[in-house]
Scaffold this motif. Structure first.
Motif, PDB file in Angstrom:
ATOM      1  N   LEU A  90       1.659  12.186  -9.732  1.00 17.05           N
ATOM      2  CA  LEU A  90       1.166  13.620  -9.653  1.00 17.05           C
ATOM      3  C   LEU A  90       2.326  14.553  -9.660  1.00 17.05           C
ATOM      4  O   LEU A  90       1.972  15.736 -10.510  1.00 17.05           O
ATOM      5  N   VAL A  91       3.579  14.307  -9.030  1.00 18.54           N
ATOM      6  CA  VAL A  91       4.470  15.324  -9.430  1.00 18.54           C
ATOM      7  C   VAL A  91       5.197  15.630 -10.866  1.00 18.54           C
ATOM      8  O   VAL A  91       5.104  16.867 -11.253  1.00 18.54           O
ATOM      9  N   ILE A  92       5.079  14.631 -11.569  1.00 19.36           N
ATOM     10  CA  ILE A  92       5.512  14.509 -12.885  1.00 19.36           C
ATOM     11  C   ILE A  92       4.395  15.135 -13.837  1.00 19.36           C
ATOM     12  O   ILE A  92       4.746  15.985 -14.328  1.00 19.36           O
ATOM     13  N   ILE A  93       3.208  14.974 -13.483  1.00 18.50           N
ATOM     14  CA  ILE A  93       2.120  15.584 -14.161  1.00 18.50           C
ATOM     15  C   ILE A  93       2.245  17.159 -13.859  1.00 18.50           C
ATOM     16  O   ILE A  93       2.130  17.978 -14.898  1.00 18.50           O
ATOM     17  N   ILE A  94       2.433  17.426 -12.623  1.00 21.67           N
ATOM     18  CA  ILE A  94       2.351  18.875 -12.330  1.00 21.67           C
ATOM     19  C   ILE A  94       3.571  19.482 -12.906  1.00 21.67           C
ATOM     20  O   ILE A  94       3.571  20.821 -13.647  1.00 21.67           O
ATOM     21  N   LEU A  95       4.726  18.682 -12.935  1.00 20.10           N
ATOM     22  CA  LEU A  95       5.866  19.468 -13.787  1.00 20.10           C
ATOM     23  C   LEU A  95       5.711  19.601 -15.017  1.00 20.10           C
ATOM     24  O   LEU A  95       6.102  20.747 -15.754  1.00 20.10           O
ATOM     25  N   ILE A  96       5.173  18.707 -15.655  1.00 20.10           N
ATOM     26  CA  ILE A  96       4.741  18.802 -17.025  1.00 20.10           C
ATOM     27  C   ILE A  96       3.866  19.906 -17.607  1.00 20.10           C
ATOM     28  O   ILE A  96       4.106  20.541 -18.242  1.00 20.10           O
ATOM     29  N   ALA A  97       2.755  20.067 -16.802  1.00 23.26           N
ATOM     30  CA  ALA A  97       1.808  21.158 -16.828  1.00 23.26           C
ATOM     31  C   ALA A  97       2.659  22.522 -16.528  1.00 23.26           C
ATOM     32  O   ALA A  97       2.409  23.602 -17.382  1.00 23.26           O
ATOM     33  N   ARG A  98       3.769  22.714 -15.664  1.00 20.74           N
ATOM     34  CA  ARG A  98       4.183  23.699 -15.655  1.00 20.74           C
ATOM     35  C   ARG A  98       5.277  24.082 -16.715  1.00 20.74           C
ATOM     36  O   ARG A  98       5.145  25.324 -17.402  1.00 20.74           O
ATOM     37  N   ALA A 118       0.854  -1.171  -0.034  1.00 29.09           N
ATOM     38  CA  ALA A 118       0.106   0.076   0.018  1.00 29.09           C
ATOM     39  C   ALA A 118       0.741   1.295  -0.086  1.00 29.09           C
ATOM     40  O   ALA A 118       0.693   2.547  -0.620  1.00 29.09           O
ATOM     41  N   GLY A 119       1.927   1.261   0.839  1.00 24.84           N
ATOM     42  CA  GLY A 119       2.903   2.398   0.736  1.00 24.84           C
ATOM     43  C   GLY A 119       3.575   2.593  -0.591  1.00 24.84           C
ATOM     44  O   GLY A 119       3.657   3.793  -1.164  1.00 24.84           O
ATOM     45  N   ALA A 120       3.927   1.552  -1.149  1.00 23.64           N
ATOM     46  CA  ALA A 120       4.771   1.765  -2.411  1.00 23.64           C
ATOM     47  C   ALA A 120       3.457   2.072  -3.306  1.00 23.64           C
ATOM     48  O   ALA A 120       4.091   2.979  -4.253  1.00 23.64           O
ATOM     49  N   GLY A 121       2.503   1.850  -3.278  1.00 28.37           N
ATOM     50  CA  GLY A 121       1.383   2.128  -4.436  1.00 28.37           C
ATOM     51  C   GLY A 121       1.145   3.796  -4.082  1.00 28.37           C
ATOM     52  O   GLY A 121       0.919   4.469  -5.124  1.00 28.37           O
ATOM     53  N   LEU A 122       1.172   4.297  -2.741  1.00 28.63           N
ATOM     54  CA  LEU A 122       0.984   5.424  -2.381  1.00 28.63           C
ATOM     55  C   LEU A 122       2.270   6.491  -3.050  1.00 28.63           C
ATOM     56  O   LEU A 122       1.786   7.479  -3.533  1.00 28.63           O
ATOM     57  N   ILE A 123       3.494   5.881  -3.066  1.00 25.24           N
ATOM     58  CA  ILE A 123       4.340   6.694  -3.486  1.00 25.24           C
ATOM     59  C   ILE A 123       4.491   6.699  -5.013  1.00 25.24           C
ATOM     60  O   ILE A 123       4.848   7.798  -5.521  1.00 25.24           O
ATOM     61  N   LEU A 124       3.977   5.775  -5.749  1.00 25.00           N
ATOM     62  CA  LEU A 124       3.968   5.627  -7.169  1.00 25.00           C
ATOM     63  C   LEU A 124       2.780   6.719  -7.524  1.00 25.00           C
ATOM     64  O   LEU A 124       2.957   7.621  -8.447  1.00 25.00           O
TER      65      LEU A 124
END
Length: 185
Positions: free
Chosen positions: A172-180, A161-167
């Motif tokens: 989300l970080v990658i999507i935010i960076l691409i959007a910026r 479950a923790g590994a899933g949350l990290i993924l």
């Protein structure tokens, strides 16, 4: 003592005798002084069902067996047999017993005991009442101890479950960076 059926006409007058030969040269005659003649008659056999389904009464000739009426039905009870008395001490044997007089046979019943067996669990939990099975139920999670060297199943579930949350967080970080990057262009 001779027991059997003998037909003797009323007009017949005779002195019954019985010849017995002990050996080839010694013949003795025995005279019978008393003969008991019993007129064959019908006997009524009634069946007391004691709350069970109806059984038809029977009429049979004296010294004859009575037919087996089969197994009557009584809801919630098990049939234990036909007995010659109300206290159920002498069970009637339809193959051996004969009727000697008018009589009643009594049905004996025992309360039916229903034992419900636990259904066997399959390897996979089945859907019950339209609800999906709980995949993380501790009773259904099976982990071979030889493979995980004593690690608790819950620890493995928490790690996954923790590994899933990290993924998800990384995505989300990658999507935010691409959007910026797209906004800055």
């Amino acid at each position: 003592m001779f027991v059997g059926d003998i037909e003797v006409s009323a007009e017949m007058a005779y002195y019954p005798s019985l010849a017995i030969r002990r050996n080839a040269n010694d013949l003795q005659t025995l005279f019978i002084d008393t003969i008991t003649v019993e007129k064959l008659r019908n006997c009524n056999v009634s069946f007391e069902e004691n709350g069970g389904s109806a059984v038809e009464d029977a009429v049979v000739q004296i010294h004859d067996p009575v037919y087996d009426p089969g197994i009557p039905y009584k809801e919630g009870f098990v049939f234990d047999g036909w007995f010659t008395d109300k206290n159920f001490t002498k069970k009637w044997d339809f193959d051996k017993d004969t009727v000697e007089d008018n009589m009643t046979l009594y049905a004996k019943w025992s309360v039916e005991v229903i034992v419900e067996e636990e259904p066997e669990k399959d390897d996979e939990e089945k859907i019950d009442n339209g609800k999906a099975p709980n995949l993380l139920d501790a009773d259904t999670v099976v982990i071979d101890d030889a493979e995980n060297d004593g690690i608790s199943p819950w620890v493995i579930i928490l790690i996954c479950a923790g590994a899933g949350l990290i993924l998800v967080a990384a995505a989300l970080v990658i999507i935010i960076l691409i959007a910026r990057k797209k906004r800055n262009k």
